[in-house]
Design a protein around this motif. Structure first.
Motif, PDB file in Angstrom:
ATOM      1  N   ASP A   2       0.827  -1.205   0.000  1.00 15.86           N
ATOM      2  CA  ASP A   2       0.000   0.000   0.000  1.00 15.86           C
ATOM      3  C   ASP A   2       0.871   1.268   0.000  1.00 15.86           C
ATOM      4  O   ASP A   2       2.099   1.199   0.094  1.00 15.86           O
ATOM      5  CB  ASP A   2      -0.960  -0.006   1.195  1.00 15.86           C
ATOM      6  CG  ASP A   2      -0.227  -0.043   2.528  1.00 15.86           C
ATOM      7  OD1 ASP A   2       0.937   0.401   2.586  1.00 15.86           O
ATOM      8  OD2 ASP A   2      -0.823  -0.501   3.512  1.00 15.86           O
ATOM      9  N   ALA A   3       0.198   2.420  -0.111  1.00 13.53           N
ATOM     10  CA  ALA A   3       0.937   3.688  -0.244  1.00 13.53           C
ATOM     11  C   ALA A   3       1.801   3.965   0.984  1.00 13.53           C
ATOM     12  O   ALA A   3       2.938   4.432   0.866  1.00 13.53           O
ATOM     13  CB  ALA A   3      -0.056   4.824  -0.468  1.00 13.53           C
ATOM     14  N   THR A   4       1.252   3.663   2.163  1.00 14.80           N
ATOM     15  CA  THR A   4       2.032   3.903   3.391  1.00 14.80           C
ATOM     16  C   THR A   4       3.288   3.046   3.413  1.00 14.80           C
ATOM     17  O   THR A   4       4.382   3.532   3.723  1.00 14.80           O
ATOM     18  CB  THR A   4       1.162   3.607   4.628  1.00 14.80           C
ATOM     19  OG1 THR A   4       0.069   4.521   4.646  1.00 14.80           O
ATOM     20  CG2 THR A   4       1.962   3.755   5.906  1.00 14.80           C
ATOM     21  N   SER A   5       3.137   1.780   3.051  1.00 12.21           N
ATOM     22  CA  SER A   5       4.301   0.882   3.039  1.00 12.21           C
ATOM     23  C   SER A   5       5.350   1.388   2.055  1.00 12.21           C
ATOM     24  O   SER A   5       6.552   1.354   2.345  1.00 12.21           O
ATOM     25  CB  SER A   5       3.875  -0.529   2.641  1.00 12.21           C
ATOM     26  OG  SER A   5       2.974  -1.042   3.584  1.00 12.21           O
ATOM     27  N   ARG A   7       5.891   4.457   1.078  1.00  6.37           N
ATOM     28  CA  ARG A   7       6.562   5.665   1.593  1.00  6.37           C
ATOM     29  C   ARG A   7       7.479   5.325   2.762  1.00  6.37           C
ATOM     30  O   ARG A   7       8.569   5.890   2.889  1.00  6.37           O
ATOM     31  CB  ARG A   7       5.522   6.715   2.000  1.00  6.37           C
ATOM     32  CG  ARG A   7       4.765   7.269   0.789  1.00  6.37           C
ATOM     33  CD  ARG A   7       3.715   8.265   1.186  1.00  6.37           C
ATOM     34  NE  ARG A   7       4.287   9.578   1.489  1.00  6.37           N
ATOM     35  CZ  ARG A   7       3.559  10.640   1.782  1.00  6.37           C
ATOM     36  NH1 ARG A   7       2.236  10.554   1.800  1.00  6.37           N
ATOM     37  NH2 ARG A   7       4.132  11.795   2.059  1.00  6.37           N
TER      38      ARG A   7
END
Lengths: 126, 183
Positions: A2-5, A7
């Motif tokens: 996902d996007a958090t991972s 970043r």
């Protein structure tokens, strides 16, 4: 991923790279200063400045013009000696320059003297 | 498996060891910041800053929590939040010092830190039973030995050790809950 991972992974990569740079920088401060002292010899080709006197003739003026023209050299306290008057100067920095330039060899840096500002460009050579 | 304390000792000269520590705690620290800021960009910037500060101060780490770096990292994260609120801008001094800011090239957060970010900052600690909270404060914050914690709490060193361990366990559970809530 996902996007958090994604970043957080980018931070991980940059953090590790920054840590490596930090360790390398702290390990060899004297070596860095020595390299800077060797690498910074100003060469002003006479042909490029034909017909006009581009820089002041004293080595002190050349030393003063370096940090005035290049922000990275601010605070480095250069001292210069004349190799060939109005042509070549050998300059040594008392303090290391800002770290954003890793290799100064062959770079061209502007200088600023009392007569004209921001247009003098001197190639730096080893 | 190396403990956090062992990783931090190795990280004095080994960036890969520090990255391993980051991998262990990045999600928790990110969740901590996201819960308070409710802004994805701010949470990432603050996470990067927290670990950059941890890297720069890794030699000052003292193992006072049975090998865990969790309380130490949470303490840094808390300070990063407090510094940001005080200065009314996201704290980035350590990431800038390490030259990470421009390389990350992240979308900068547009939120302005405010006092609400500080709400509940210490509530996890405050919610612990008094005996465990005091034992944790004496051991982790004040850095006392278990013998001295025991004297201060009028108990035995063994009982002091148990209180610290239980307090840490509760804090860990609380932080994981925080993280789940934030995601």
């Amino acid at each position: 991923m996902d996007a958090t991972s994604t970043r957080l992974e980018r931070i991980a990569v940059e953090l590790e790279a920054a840590a490596r740079r930090d360790i390398a920088r702290r390990r060899s401060p004297r070596r860095r200063l020595a390299l800077v002292a060797v690498a910074l010899a100003i060469l002003a080709p006479a042909a490029a400045f034909a017909g006009e006197r581009l820089i002041s003739t004293t080595a002190a003026d050349v030393a003063e013009s370096m940090p005035a023209g290049t922000l990275s050299l601010a605070g480095t306290q250069p001292t210069c000696t004349v190799v060939t008057a109005d042509v070549e100067y050998h300059c040594t920095l008392a303090k290391a320059p800002a770290p954003e330039v890793s290799d100064w060899k062959g770079t061209v840096e502007p200088t600023v003297d009392a007569m004209k500002h921001g247009e003098r460009r001197l190639p730096l050579a080893r | 498996v190396r403990s956090d304390a062992e990783l931090l000792r190795a990280a004095r000269s080994d960036p890969a060891a520090f990255r391993e520590l980051y991998e262990r705690y990045a999600r928790q620290i990110h969740g901590f910041h996201l819960r308070r800021t409710r802004d994805a960009d701010a949470a990432h910037e603050l996470t990067a800053e927290t670990f950059a500060q941890a890297w720069l101060s890794r030699r000052r780490f003292r193992d006072r929590a049975s090998g865990s770096a969790g309380p130490w990292l949470i303490g840094i994260a808390r300070n990063v939040i407090a510094q940001s609120v005080r200065r009314r801008r996201i704290e980035t001094s350590a990431t800038a010092k390490l030259g990470m800011l421009e390389r990350l090239d992240e979308p900068g957060s547009t939120v302005e830190p405010d006092e609400r970010w500080l709400e509940g900052l210490d509530e996890a600690l405050a919610e612990l039973p008094t005996g465990e909270r005091r034992a944790l404060e004496l051991r982790v914050v004040d850095g006392l030995s278990y013998d001295d914690v025991a004297i201060a709490l009028a108990t035995t060193p063994g009982a002091a050790r148990v209180r610290v361990a239980r307090g840490l366990g509760r804090l860990r559970t609380r932080l994981i809950d925080d993280q789940r809530e934030a995601l």
